[in-house]
Design an enzyme around this catalytic site. Structure first.
Site, mmCIF file in Angstrom:
data_model
loop_
_atom_site.group_PDB
_atom_site.id
_atom_site.type_symbol
_atom_site.label_atom_id
_atom_site.label_comp_id
_atom_site.label_asym_id
_atom_site.label_seq_id
_atom_site.Cartn_x
_atom_site.Cartn_y
_atom_site.Cartn_z
ATOM 1 N N CYS A 2 0.581 -1.321 0.130
ATOM 2 C CA CYS A 2 -0.096 -0.529 0.237
ATOM 3 C C CYS A 2 1.177 1.368 0.183
ATOM 4 O O CYS A 2 2.654 1.348 0.344
ATOM 5 C CB CYS A 2 -1.121 -0.069 1.392
ATOM 6 S SG CYS A 2 -1.851 -1.513 1.486
ATOM 7 N N ARG A 27 5.843 0.043 -5.837
ATOM 8 C CA ARG A 27 5.319 -0.644 -4.684
ATOM 9 C C ARG A 27 4.770 -1.692 -5.097
ATOM 10 O O ARG A 27 4.334 -2.644 -4.046
ATOM 11 C CB ARG A 27 4.930 -0.136 -3.707
ATOM 12 C CG ARG A 27 5.791 1.410 -3.241
ATOM 13 C CD ARG A 27 5.319 2.429 -2.312
ATOM 14 N NE ARG A 27 4.842 1.299 -0.928
ATOM 15 C CZ ARG A 27 5.816 1.466 0.238
ATOM 16 N NH1 ARG A 27 7.092 1.900 -0.349
ATOM 17 N NH2 ARG A 27 5.459 1.125 1.532
ATOM 18 N N TRP A 77 -2.714 -3.111 -1.436
ATOM 19 C CA TRP A 77 -2.952 -4.027 -1.983
ATOM 20 C C TRP A 77 -3.587 -4.822 -0.375
ATOM 21 O O TRP A 77 -3.356 -4.769 0.297
ATOM 22 C CB TRP A 77 -0.999 -4.188 -1.592
ATOM 23 C CG TRP A 77 -0.789 -5.466 -2.003
ATOM 24 C CD1 TRP A 77 -0.233 -6.295 -3.628
ATOM 25 C CD2 TRP A 77 -0.502 -6.894 -1.264
ATOM 26 N NE1 TRP A 77 0.800 -6.707 -3.636
ATOM 27 C CE2 TRP A 77 0.152 -7.962 -1.894
ATOM 28 C CE3 TRP A 77 -0.739 -6.939 0.267
ATOM 29 C CZ2 TRP A 77 0.558 -8.694 -1.049
ATOM 30 C CZ3 TRP A 77 0.178 -8.661 0.786
ATOM 31 C CH2 TRP A 77 0.711 -9.554 -0.588
ATOM 32 N N ASN A 103 -2.461 2.534 6.080
ATOM 33 C CA ASN A 103 -0.980 1.389 5.666
ATOM 34 C C ASN A 103 -1.105 0.018 6.912
ATOM 35 O O ASN A 103 -0.841 1.362 7.456
ATOM 36 C CB ASN A 103 -0.261 1.518 4.858
ATOM 37 C CG ASN A 103 -0.091 2.443 4.139
ATOM 38 O OD1 ASN A 103 -0.941 2.458 2.817
ATOM 39 N ND2 ASN A 103 0.726 3.106 3.259
ATOM 40 N N GLY A 104 -0.790 -1.189 6.444
ATOM 41 C CA GLY A 104 -0.266 -1.646 8.383
ATOM 42 C C GLY A 104 -2.206 -2.691 7.732
ATOM 43 O O GLY A 104 -2.237 -3.001 7.371
ATOM 44 N N GLU A 487 19.005 -17.024 -6.805
ATOM 45 C CA GLU A 487 18.856 -15.284 -7.317
ATOM 46 C C GLU A 487 18.366 -15.766 -8.932
ATOM 47 O O GLU A 487 17.486 -14.362 -8.930
ATOM 48 C CB GLU A 487 19.474 -14.626 -6.999
ATOM 49 C CG GLU A 487 19.635 -13.066 -7.672
ATOM 50 C CD GLU A 487 18.147 -12.319 -6.699
ATOM 51 O OE1 GLU A 487 17.397 -12.816 -5.760
ATOM 52 O OE2 GLU A 487 17.191 -11.215 -7.185
ATOM 53 N N LYS A 491 14.707 -14.608 -9.999
ATOM 54 C CA LYS A 491 13.914 -13.159 -10.487
ATOM 55 C C LYS A 491 13.558 -13.161 -12.430
ATOM 56 O O LYS A 491 12.710 -12.829 -12.147
ATOM 57 C CB LYS A 491 15.863 -13.009 -11.495
ATOM 58 C CG LYS A 491 15.760 -10.987 -11.897
ATOM 59 C CD LYS A 491 15.819 -10.459 -10.449
ATOM 60 C CE LYS A 491 15.103 -10.744 -8.711
ATOM 61 N NZ LYS A 491 15.440 -10.291 -7.774
ATOM 62 N N GLU A 494 9.966 -14.291 -11.011
ATOM 63 C CA GLU A 494 9.563 -13.274 -10.217
ATOM 64 C C GLU A 494 8.221 -12.468 -11.201
ATOM 65 O O GLU A 494 7.083 -11.536 -10.923
ATOM 66 C CB GLU A 494 9.988 -11.936 -9.772
ATOM 67 C CG GLU A 494 10.543 -12.581 -8.208
ATOM 68 C CD GLU A 494 10.773 -11.119 -7.642
ATOM 69 O OE1 GLU A 494 12.102 -11.266 -8.427
ATOM 70 O OE2 GLU A 494 10.539 -10.958 -6.639
ATOM 71 N N HIS A 510 19.639 -36.604 -6.472
ATOM 72 C CA HIS A 510 19.172 -36.469 -4.795
ATOM 73 C C HIS A 510 17.588 -36.700 -5.623
ATOM 74 O O HIS A 510 17.397 -36.287 -4.080
ATOM 75 C CB HIS A 510 19.557 -36.130 -4.048
ATOM 76 C CG HIS A 510 21.404 -36.527 -3.980
ATOM 77 N ND1 HIS A 510 21.458 -37.555 -3.394
ATOM 78 C CD2 HIS A 510 22.486 -35.335 -4.238
ATOM 79 C CE1 HIS A 510 22.958 -37.365 -3.339
ATOM 80 N NE2 HIS A 510 23.003 -36.390 -3.301
ATOM 81 N N LYS A 610 7.022 -4.249 -3.717
ATOM 82 C CA LYS A 610 8.544 -4.026 -3.055
ATOM 83 C C LYS A 610 8.657 -3.616 -2.176
ATOM 84 O O LYS A 610 9.828 -4.596 -1.686
ATOM 85 C CB LYS A 610 8.679 -2.347 -4.141
ATOM 86 C CG LYS A 610 9.967 -1.597 -4.338
ATOM 87 C CD LYS A 610 10.839 -2.516 -5.202
ATOM 88 C CE LYS A 610 11.939 -2.193 -4.926
ATOM 89 N NZ LYS A 610 13.315 -3.345 -5.847
#
Ligand code: M6R
Length: 615
Positions: A2, A27, A77, A103-104, A487, A491, A494, A510, A610
């Protein structure tokens, strides 16, 4: 996640709010809305989806929006209640006179809501935020003083919040407050701004005041007043922001991600500047308060982080253990906070976070501090909540990162770990001067090597084009480049939504090897000169024997690799110990070009935010 923006002043309020929200779009969000005081009425406009939907609504309604004196805006969000027009912020009380953005998460919203319903409040949404609007309105009914009503309301709230509140009957002020969620006041002349992050108002002012937990700000056109949670007046310091608005532009690149990938050589130079002067000089980390005595007292290091920062932490573990012999554990913050950890006053806890606002990491850091650990924060935002908990700090100086997918901040975090590990080795005396000189010499060369990769993007583009339509992807590596594989896979998944996974090459047989066939590209990260190259080569041969489509990412010039690998992505020569910082760049570019070929929303991938400010 948010984002909040607020404005009071003579400019076109709707324009300032929308522009502010646009700067926070990076964000990640699923709906947007604004509330304005127009013709002395509170008017709310909100819409599911991207900001364009809200803009279209505002265009339709433009004739009813007049004489606007102040406003608040929000991008949401979804957490409590799905992404819908009704659940979008702002939220009003039953009579519509009091309006709030938040927000929160309000943890006790169910109890509060039940009580408020009994008192006659009519709820319209499924959000926790609407409870705040009703609660404050209920308190306002008793006091007819918005500041006091907010104070009384906040006393009853449990959870995290950054809020802005307006009331029809007090049309000269916006009230702002925060707890465990960031909120900054932008200080203007004859106007003032509020933002959950600086980009929301950097175009208009470079003066800011950071609110601390529990503080309340009364923001008027020509004045700012600050209070603690008990409404005692307090003085706040105005900070000068270092950012230029240009940092928020794509500067001709198609996406922020591509721009940020290209910024990496300069980011590295910037990070090294002032910290590594010369190969004969010790590393300078001004804000790291660890000396020979405190290091003697340490028996272990724990590094806590999430996502990409967690991968940087894994490189950090490798380096610190190798250079100093100190035992290092790395753990995802979300795991650390829900178990009995053995952290104590002999532990150095390192929190790594681009944003410095990731809720899980903040909670983990708080727990570590409560147990007496020395807390070192590595962050791109020295102005963040996390930095405020730090006993020691390494600001990574990557500059603002807009693309949701972290790139330059990862590189800067990894580089910070090199500097920290060398610094600790200097204090402990665990590395020979020759070895250290060589490390420092190689670090100084890194920007040029990355530039070489950026100048040679065609090889990566070609591979991206060829493999863009595969639904799965495996990245393998060993040792210090295992985090590079993890990573690289993160990426790719995402931003392209391809099911990409990183494995230790030795672990392939394995289990994961069962998945291999001609539909599975396997990218092997192999740096010659160290202990892992030959082993990864053998693991790649094993994959080839199962018909996997092999790609090598290597600095080797061995022509025979073309017999094993369908494609070879070449990077400049670099010692294996330094290679993660360089080998990661082609992985970023590969992910970028695949997503771009697939026509994905590179900078704002679906479902992602974000900065993840909820646990
Ligand atoms: O701001 P932080 O570094 O604490 O964020 C942690 C993760 O949420 C973040 O790295 C996330 O994985 C990014 N989307 C990576 O590209």
């Amino acid at each position: 996640m948010c984002g909040i923006v607020g404005y009071i002043g003579k400019r076109n309020v709707v324009d300032v709010l929308i522009k502010g929200l646009e700067t926070l779009e990076y964000r990640g969000y699923d709906s947007a809305g604004i509330a304005v005081n127009s013709d002395n009425e509170i008017k709310v406009y909100k819409k599911i989806g991207k900001l364009i939907n809200l803009k279209n609504l505002l265009e339709e309604k433009k004739n009813e929006i007049n004489n606007v004196t102040m406003g608040i805006g929000h991008i949401r969000w979804a957490t409590h209640g799905g992404a819908t027009d009704i659940n979008a912020h702002p939220h009003t009380c039953t009579c519509g006179k009091l309006v709030v953005v938040h927000n929160g998460i309000i943890e006790n919203f169910k109890e509060l809501k039940e009580d408020l319903i009994k008192k006659g409040c009519v709820f319209r949404s499924q959000t926790d935020t609407e409870t705040i609007a009703h609660l404050f309105a209920h308190e306002y009914g008793k006091t007819h003083d918005l500041t006091l009503a907010v104070k009384k309301g906040l006393e009853q709230i449990k959870g995290a919040y950054a809020i802005c509140v307006m009331h029809k009957d007090e049309p000269d002020k916006i009230i702002a407050s925060r707890k465990n969620a960031p909120l900054v006041i932008g200080v203007g002349e004859g106007e003032n701004f509020i933002g959950s992050d600086i980009p929301a108002f950097i175009e208009y002012t470079k003066k800011a005041i950071y609110l601390e937990d529990g503080e309340i700000a009364v923001v008027k056109e020509n004045s700012l007043e600050f209070f603690d949670a008990n409404l005692n007046k307090i003085e706040k310091k105005i900070e000068q922001l270092p950012w230029e608005p240009v940092a928020l532009s794509k500067l001709g690149f198609k996406h922020f991600m591509l721009k940020e990938i290209h910024e990496q050589p300069d980011v590295i130079r910037n990070v090294l500047n002032g910290k590594l002067f010369d190969i004969d000089e010790p590393i300078v980390l001004d804000e790291v308060k660890i000396d020979k005595e405190s290091l003697k007292n340490l028996n272990r290091i724990e590094i806590i982080a999430c996502g990409t920062s967690l991968h940087a932490a894994m490189v950090g573990k490798f380096l610190i253990e190798d250079f100093t012999g100190i035992a290092v554990d790395v753990e995802a913050s979300s795991e650390y906070i829900y178990r009995k950890t053995v952290t104590n006053d002999k532990t150095l806890v390192i929190g790594v976070s681009q944003s410095g606002e990731t809720a899980d990491t903040i909670t983990a850091i708080r727990q570590a501090k409560d147990k007496g650990a020395h807390v070192l924060i590595i962050t791109n935002r020295p102005d963040s909540s996390m930095a405020r908990y730090a006993d020691s700090l390494i600001p990574v100086s990557a500059g603002i990162e807009i693309s949701v997918a972290a790139t330059k901040s990862y590189t800067a975090q990894v580089l910070s770990f090199y500097l920290l590990a060398i610094k600790l080795a200097e204090i402990k005396g665990t590395l020979s001067p020759e070895y250290m000189k060589n490390l420092k010499h190689e670090l100084i060369q890194v920007p040029v090597k990355i530039e070489e990769i950026l100048n040679n993007k065609e090889q990566i583009k070609k591979v991206a084009k060829k493999f863009a339509n595969f639904r799965n992807f495996i990245f393998i590596a060993r040792g210090i480049n295992l985090p590079t594989a993890l990573e690289g896979a993160l990426k790719l998944k995402e931003i392209s939504y391809i099911n990409a996974t990183g494995y230790s090459a030795g672990e392939l047989k394995h289990g994961p090897i069962a998945m291999l066939d001609e539909t599975m590209p396997v990218l092997s990260i192999m740096i010659p000169g160290g202990v892992t190259y030959d082993k990864i080569l053998s693991n790649s041969e094993e994959a080839k024997a199962r018909n996997a489509r092999l790609i090598a990412l290597t600095s080797s010039k061995d022509e025979n690799l073309k017999d094993i690998f369908e494609d070879v992505i070449t990077i400049p020569e670099i010692p294996e110990m330094l290679s993660p910082i360089v080998a990661n760049v082609p992985c970023q570019l590969l992910a970028y070009y695949i997503a771009e070929f697939l026509g994905k929303d590179v900078d704002q991938p679906r479902n992602l935010a974000k900065s993840v400010t909820v646990e």
